[in-house]
Design a protein around this motif. Structure first.
Motif, short mmCIF file in Angstrom:
data_model
loop_
_atom_site.label_atom_id
_atom_site.label_comp_id
_atom_site.label_asym_id
_atom_site.label_seq_id
_atom_site.Cartn_x
_atom_site.Cartn_y
_atom_site.Cartn_z
N ASP A 126 0.84 -1.13 -0.09
CA ASP A 126 -0.02 -0.02 -0.17
C ASP A 126 0.87 1.40 -0.18
OD1 ASP A 126 -1.67 2.09 0.40
OD2 ASP A 126 -2.91 1.14 2.04
N PRO A 127 0.93 1.99 -0.97
CA PRO A 127 1.84 3.06 -1.32
C PRO A 127 1.45 4.38 -0.49
CG PRO A 127 0.92 2.67 -3.31
CD PRO A 127 0.45 1.52 -2.34
N SER A 128 -0.12 4.19 -0.20
CA SER A 128 -0.35 5.33 0.82
C SER A 128 -0.02 5.18 2.40
CB SER A 128 -2.08 5.43 0.70
OG SER A 128 -2.39 4.36 1.34
#
Length: 174
Positions: A126-128
């Motif tokens: 999850d890049p967030s």
């Protein structure tokens, strides 16, 4: 208004961290609201209360008010669950909204992770997720790791990485 989220598996300590973080952020002069996602149904009114009777009788919305607080309960019936974007639009303006849950949405998040929960690290996919808070080392983390008990450091991260609320920025990924 700014937005920042806490995410993690059930039992990881998200709510406990939020309760420690709120006084620190408020102590720094911020007005903070929270938005919590519940995976299962929940009830804030109870059998025997007038508001509960109104809702069960078919009211779509029930607003309860007193000299110290008010609450609006909306029964969705066959409507779809509102998105994070929809819910944020219902909040009164504050400096910061902390979101617990909504892990599929794209706002910046801190993952609360404990090895003993036995679940995989969400930050890997999850890049967030901008950092992980844990009670021990997390060598496999692709993002910085903060001590879960260091509310001051976590508050600094939240203030640094919170994003302005713009409707198009928070839509969930497909």
């Amino acid at each position: 208004m700014q937005l920042f989220g806490l995410t993690g598996w059930s039992g990881s300590g998200k709510t406990t961290l939020l309760a420690k973080l709120l006084p620190v952020l408020i102590g720094r002069g911020l007005q903070v609201s929270t938005l919590k996602h519940a995976h299962k149904g929940f009830d804030i009114d109870h059998p025997g209360k007038d508001s509960h009777t109104h809702r069960l009788a078919g009211a779509t919305e029930v607003l309860v008010s007193s000299p110290t607080r008010w609450a609006l309960v909306r029964e969705l019936r066959d409507e779809p669950e509102p998105t994070l974007e929809d819910l944020l639009a219902k909040l009164s303006p504050v400096d910061l909204v902390l979101v617990e849950g909504f892990k599929r949405d794209r706002h910046p998040k801190l993952e609360v992770w404990r090895r003993e929960v036995g679940k995989p690290l969400i930050a890997r996919d999850d890049p967030s997720i901008v950092a992980v808070a844990s009670d021990g080392p997390v060598p496999e983390s692709p993002v910085p790791v903060l001590d879960l008990d260091d509310a001051e450091a976590i508050a600094a991260l939240v203030m640094e990485r919170a994003m302005p609320i713009r409707r198009r920025d928070v839509r969930a990924t497909e």
